[in-house]
Design a protein around this motif. Structure first.
Motif, PDB file in Angstrom:
ATOM      1  N   ILE A  55      98.122  61.278 124.301  1.00  0.00           N
ATOM      2  CA  ILE A  55      96.872  60.556 124.519  1.00  0.00           C
ATOM      3  C   ILE A  55      97.227  59.210 125.125  1.00  0.00           C
ATOM      4  CG2 ILE A  55      94.875  59.481 123.418  1.00  0.00           C
ATOM      5  CD1 ILE A  55      94.972  61.711 121.312  1.00  0.00           C
ATOM      6  N   GLU A  56      96.599  58.947 126.275  1.00  0.00           N
ATOM      7  CA  GLU A  56      96.849  57.699 126.986  1.00  0.00           C
ATOM      8  C   GLU A  56      95.520  57.224 127.581  1.00  0.00           C
ATOM      9  OE1 GLU A  56     100.632  57.070 129.355  1.00  0.00           O
ATOM     10  OE2 GLU A  56      99.164  57.341 130.955  1.00  0.00           O
ATOM     11  N   ASP A  57      95.158  55.998 127.307  1.00  0.00           N
ATOM     12  CA  ASP A  57      93.908  55.424 127.811  1.00  0.00           C
ATOM     13  C   ASP A  57      92.703  56.308 127.481  1.00  0.00           C
ATOM     14  OD1 ASP A  57      95.293  53.254 128.939  1.00  0.00           O
ATOM     15  OD2 ASP A  57      95.692  54.403 130.774  1.00  0.00           O
ATOM     16  N   LYS A  58      92.608  56.733 126.220  1.00  0.00           N
ATOM     17  CA  LYS A  58      91.494  57.548 125.715  1.00  0.00           C
ATOM     18  C   LYS A  58      91.332  58.868 126.456  1.00  0.00           C
ATOM     19  CE  LYS A  58      88.844  53.853 123.680  1.00  0.00           C
ATOM     20  NZ  LYS A  58      87.553  53.345 123.370  1.00  0.00           N
ATOM     21  N   GLN A  59      92.468  59.427 126.895  1.00  0.00           N
ATOM     22  CA  GLN A  59      92.449  60.708 127.591  1.00  0.00           C
ATOM     23  C   GLN A  59      93.712  61.483 127.244  1.00  0.00           C
ATOM     24  OE1 GLN A  59      92.511  60.438 131.895  1.00  0.00           O
ATOM     25  NE2 GLN A  59      91.435  62.383 132.081  1.00  0.00           N
ATOM     26  N   VAL A  60      93.563  62.787 127.011  1.00  0.00           N
ATOM     27  CA  VAL A  60      94.721  63.637 126.774  1.00  0.00           C
ATOM     28  C   VAL A  60      95.273  64.040 128.139  1.00  0.00           C
ATOM     29  CG1 VAL A  60      95.588  65.744 125.705  1.00  0.00           C
ATOM     30  CG2 VAL A  60      93.678  64.528 124.646  1.00  0.00           C
ATOM     31  N   ILE A  61      96.573  63.804 128.318  1.00  0.00           N
ATOM     32  CA  ILE A  61      97.230  64.119 129.592  1.00  0.00           C
ATOM     33  C   ILE A  61      98.501  64.930 129.333  1.00  0.00           C
ATOM     34  CG2 ILE A  61      96.340  62.058 130.773  1.00  0.00           C
ATOM     35  CD1 ILE A  61      99.207  60.847 130.424  1.00  0.00           C
ATOM     36  N   VAL A  62      99.011  65.559 130.379  1.00  0.00           N
ATOM     37  CA  VAL A  62     100.284  66.277 130.294  1.00  0.00           C
ATOM     38  C   VAL A  62     101.406  65.253 130.408  1.00  0.00           C
ATOM     39  CG1 VAL A  62     101.799  67.952 131.425  1.00  0.00           C
ATOM     40  CG2 VAL A  62      99.337  68.395 131.279  1.00  0.00           C
ATOM     41  N   GLU A  63     102.310  65.272 129.427  1.00  0.00           N
ATOM     42  CA  GLU A  63     103.449  64.356 129.467  1.00  0.00           C
ATOM     43  C   GLU A  63     104.698  65.043 130.020  1.00  0.00           C
ATOM     44  OE1 GLU A  63     105.394  61.063 126.596  1.00  0.00           O
ATOM     45  OE2 GLU A  63     105.333  63.088 125.745  1.00  0.00           O
ATOM     46  N   MET A 103      97.647  55.693 115.277  1.00  0.00           N
ATOM     47  CA  MET A 103      97.968  56.792 116.182  1.00  0.00           C
ATOM     48  C   MET A 103      97.734  58.135 115.487  1.00  0.00           C
ATOM     49  SD  MET A 103     101.514  57.676 118.185  1.00  0.00           S
ATOM     50  CE  MET A 103     101.289  56.498 119.502  1.00  0.00           C
ATOM     51  N   LYS A 104      98.156  58.244 114.239  1.00  0.00           N
ATOM     52  CA  LYS A 104      97.951  59.482 113.481  1.00  0.00           C
ATOM     53  C   LYS A 104      96.467  59.810 113.360  1.00  0.00           C
ATOM     54  CE  LYS A 104     101.971  59.123 110.457  1.00  0.00           C
ATOM     55  NZ  LYS A 104     102.390  59.059 109.053  1.00  0.00           N
ATOM     56  N   MET A 105      95.654  58.788 113.115  1.00  0.00           N
ATOM     57  CA  MET A 105      94.217  58.994 112.974  1.00  0.00           C
ATOM     58  C   MET A 105      93.595  59.445 114.292  1.00  0.00           C
ATOM     59  SD  MET A 105      93.259  55.796 110.478  1.00  0.00           S
ATOM     60  CE  MET A 105      91.508  55.994 110.697  1.00  0.00           C
ATOM     61  N   ILE A 106      94.003  58.849 115.388  1.00  0.00           N
ATOM     62  CA  ILE A 106      93.463  59.221 116.707  1.00  0.00           C
ATOM     63  C   ILE A 106      93.813  60.674 117.030  1.00  0.00           C
ATOM     64  CG2 ILE A 106      93.709  58.830 119.190  1.00  0.00           C
ATOM     65  CD1 ILE A 106      93.956  55.805 118.504  1.00  0.00           C
ATOM     66  N   TYR A 107      95.060  61.053 116.826  1.00  0.00           N
ATOM     67  CA  TYR A 107      95.472  62.428 117.119  1.00  0.00           C
ATOM     68  C   TYR A 107      94.786  63.428 116.184  1.00  0.00           C
ATOM     69  CZ  TYR A 107      98.922  61.536 120.751  1.00  0.00           C
ATOM     70  OH  TYR A 107      99.531  61.212 121.945  1.00  0.00           O
ATOM     71  N   ALA A 108      94.660  63.078 114.915  1.00  0.00           N
ATOM     72  CA  ALA A 108      94.016  63.988 113.961  1.00  0.00           C
ATOM     73  C   ALA A 108      92.538  64.187 114.289  1.00  0.00           C
ATOM     74  CB  ALA A 108      94.170  63.452 112.541  1.00  0.00           C
ATOM     75  N   ASN A 112      83.048  64.826 122.461  1.00  0.00           N
ATOM     76  CA  ASN A 112      83.865  63.845 123.176  1.00  0.00           C
ATOM     77  C   ASN A 112      83.542  62.438 122.712  1.00  0.00           C
ATOM     78  OD1 ASN A 112      85.801  64.843 124.832  1.00  0.00           O
ATOM     79  ND2 ASN A 112      84.501  64.988 126.631  1.00  0.00           N
ATOM     80  N   ALA A 113      82.243  62.146 122.529  1.00  0.00           N
ATOM     81  CA  ALA A 113      81.842  60.811 122.095  1.00  0.00           C
ATOM     82  C   ALA A 113      82.353  60.522 120.693  1.00  0.00           C
ATOM     83  CB  ALA A 113      80.322  60.672 122.150  1.00  0.00           C
ATOM     84  N   ALA A 114      82.336  61.541 119.845  1.00  0.00           N
ATOM     85  CA  ALA A 114      82.796  61.340 118.469  1.00  0.00           C
ATOM     86  C   ALA A 114      84.284  61.050 118.409  1.00  0.00           C
ATOM     87  CB  ALA A 114      82.462  62.565 117.621  1.00  0.00           C
ATOM     88  N   SER A 115      85.073  61.801 119.174  1.00  0.00           N
ATOM     89  CA  SER A 115      86.515  61.574 119.132  1.00  0.00           C
ATOM     90  C   SER A 115      86.927  60.466 120.094  1.00  0.00           C
ATOM     91  CB  SER A 115      87.269  62.859 119.491  1.00  0.00           C
ATOM     92  OG  SER A 115      87.172  63.126 120.867  1.00  0.00           O
ATOM     93  N   GLY A 116      86.084  60.202 121.082  1.00  0.00           N
ATOM     94  CA  GLY A 116      86.404  59.170 122.053  1.00  0.00           C
ATOM     95  C   GLY A 116      87.447  59.609 123.067  1.00  0.00           C
ATOM     96  N   MET A 117      87.788  60.892 123.087  1.00  0.00           N
ATOM     97  CA  MET A 117      88.839  61.391 123.960  1.00  0.00           C
ATOM     98  C   MET A 117      88.285  62.302 125.033  1.00  0.00           C
ATOM     99  SD  MET A 117      91.673  60.170 123.163  1.00  0.00           S
ATOM    100  CE  MET A 117      91.418  58.839 122.033  1.00  0.00           C
ATOM    101  N   ALA A 118      88.786  62.115 126.223  1.00  0.00           N
ATOM    102  CA  ALA A 118      88.513  63.044 127.317  1.00  0.00           C
ATOM    103  C   ALA A 118      89.770  63.891 127.491  1.00  0.00           C
ATOM    104  CB  ALA A 118      88.197  62.269 128.584  1.00  0.00           C
ATOM    105  N   VAL A 119      89.621  65.030 128.123  1.00  0.00           N
ATOM    106  CA  VAL A 119      90.763  65.906 128.382  1.00  0.00           C
ATOM    107  C   VAL A 119      90.909  66.033 129.895  1.00  0.00           C
ATOM    108  CG1 VAL A 119      91.718  68.217 128.076  1.00  0.00           C
ATOM    109  CG2 VAL A 119      90.395  67.155 126.231  1.00  0.00           C
ATOM    110  N   HIS A 120      92.051  65.623 130.406  1.00  0.00           N
ATOM    111  CA  HIS A 120      92.315  65.708 131.842  1.00  0.00           C
ATOM    112  C   HIS A 120      92.362  67.180 132.253  1.00  0.00           C
ATOM    113  CE1 HIS A 120      94.399  65.284 135.680  1.00  0.00           C
ATOM    114  NE2 HIS A 120      93.993  64.020 135.667  1.00  0.00           N
ATOM    115  N   ASP A 121      91.818  67.490 133.424  1.00  0.00           N
ATOM    116  CA  ASP A 121      91.775  68.870 133.911  1.00  0.00           C
ATOM    117  C   ASP A 121      93.155  69.504 133.997  1.00  0.00           C
ATOM    118  OD1 ASP A 121      89.032  68.829 134.137  1.00  0.00           O
ATOM    119  OD2 ASP A 121      89.040  68.312 136.267  1.00  0.00           O
TER     120      ASP A 121
END
Length: 195
Positions: A92-100, A155-160, A61-70
């Motif tokens: 990805i919104e505010d460093k968190q993966v969410i359901v859109e 954006m591409k880099m963050i998602y990848a 999580n620290a490496a990607s900087g992303m959290a995953v919402h439950d």
């Protein structure tokens, strides 16, 4: 800084000798499980492995900087077990993966394709129904990494960089597709990946 501290903590934990965890009288850390001192090697090993997995999840999580919402995992489990949805689109919104967006079971592939923006990246799950050559009705769960050419490079880099970490949260993905335009994830591509 945090990852270096966690790494050193992780390596220090590995250097501990197993008897320290097995013998409760010499256990300076007071490890307990459900209020009972750990007193056998299998529980000790389970504790070490759970600790290691937790550390590696924190580091990932620290490496990607992303959290995953439950909600991401819960909706995926509903799709997988109950077939409550045809598709799920994540962002990805505010460093968190969410359901859109959630696609109802009666929605079509065209509805799914239309839900992916032309100039932004997304992750998506699609529950693809098909009939085998033996005339059996089946389905496969596809993970789509949508990264259109027109999306911003950042954006591409963050998602990848977050994709593998996110995929590990969704247990049960059968096929992965990476698409930069709609032709790379057309129905013919889905069909070709079912055999």
């Amino acid at each position: 800084m945090v990852s270096s501290i966690l790494s050193s903590l992780c390596f220090e934990f590995l250097d501990l000798k197993l008897p320290l965890l097995v013998d409760s009288s010499s256990n300076p850390f007071g490890f307990v499980s459900d209020g009972i001192s750990i007193d056998n090697a299998s529980k000790s090993l389970d504790l070490e492995m759970n600790f290691m997995y937790s550390i590696f999840d924190i580091l990932a999580n620290a490496a990607s900087g992303m959290a995953v919402h439950d909600d991401c995992k819960l909706k995926f489990l509903e799709l997988k077990a109950k077939r409550t949805f045809r598709f799920i689109v994540y962002k990805i919104e505010d460093k968190q993966v969410i359901v859109e967006k959630l696609g109802e079971p009666d929605q079509s592939y065209d509805d799914f394709a239309a839900s992916l923006p032309a100039d932004e990246c997304r992750y998506a799950i699609y529950d693809f129904d098909f009939v085998t050559e033996e005339n059996c009705q089946k389905s496969k769960i596809f993970f789509i990494a949508w990264s259109p050419d027109t999306a911003k490079v950042r954006m591409k880099m963050i998602y990848a960089s977050s994709k593998d970490r996110f995929k590990r949260e969704l247990d049960g993905i059968q096929v992965e597709l990476q698409a930069t335009d709609p032709t790379e994830m057309g129905l013919d591509v889905f069909k070709s990946r079912t055999t």
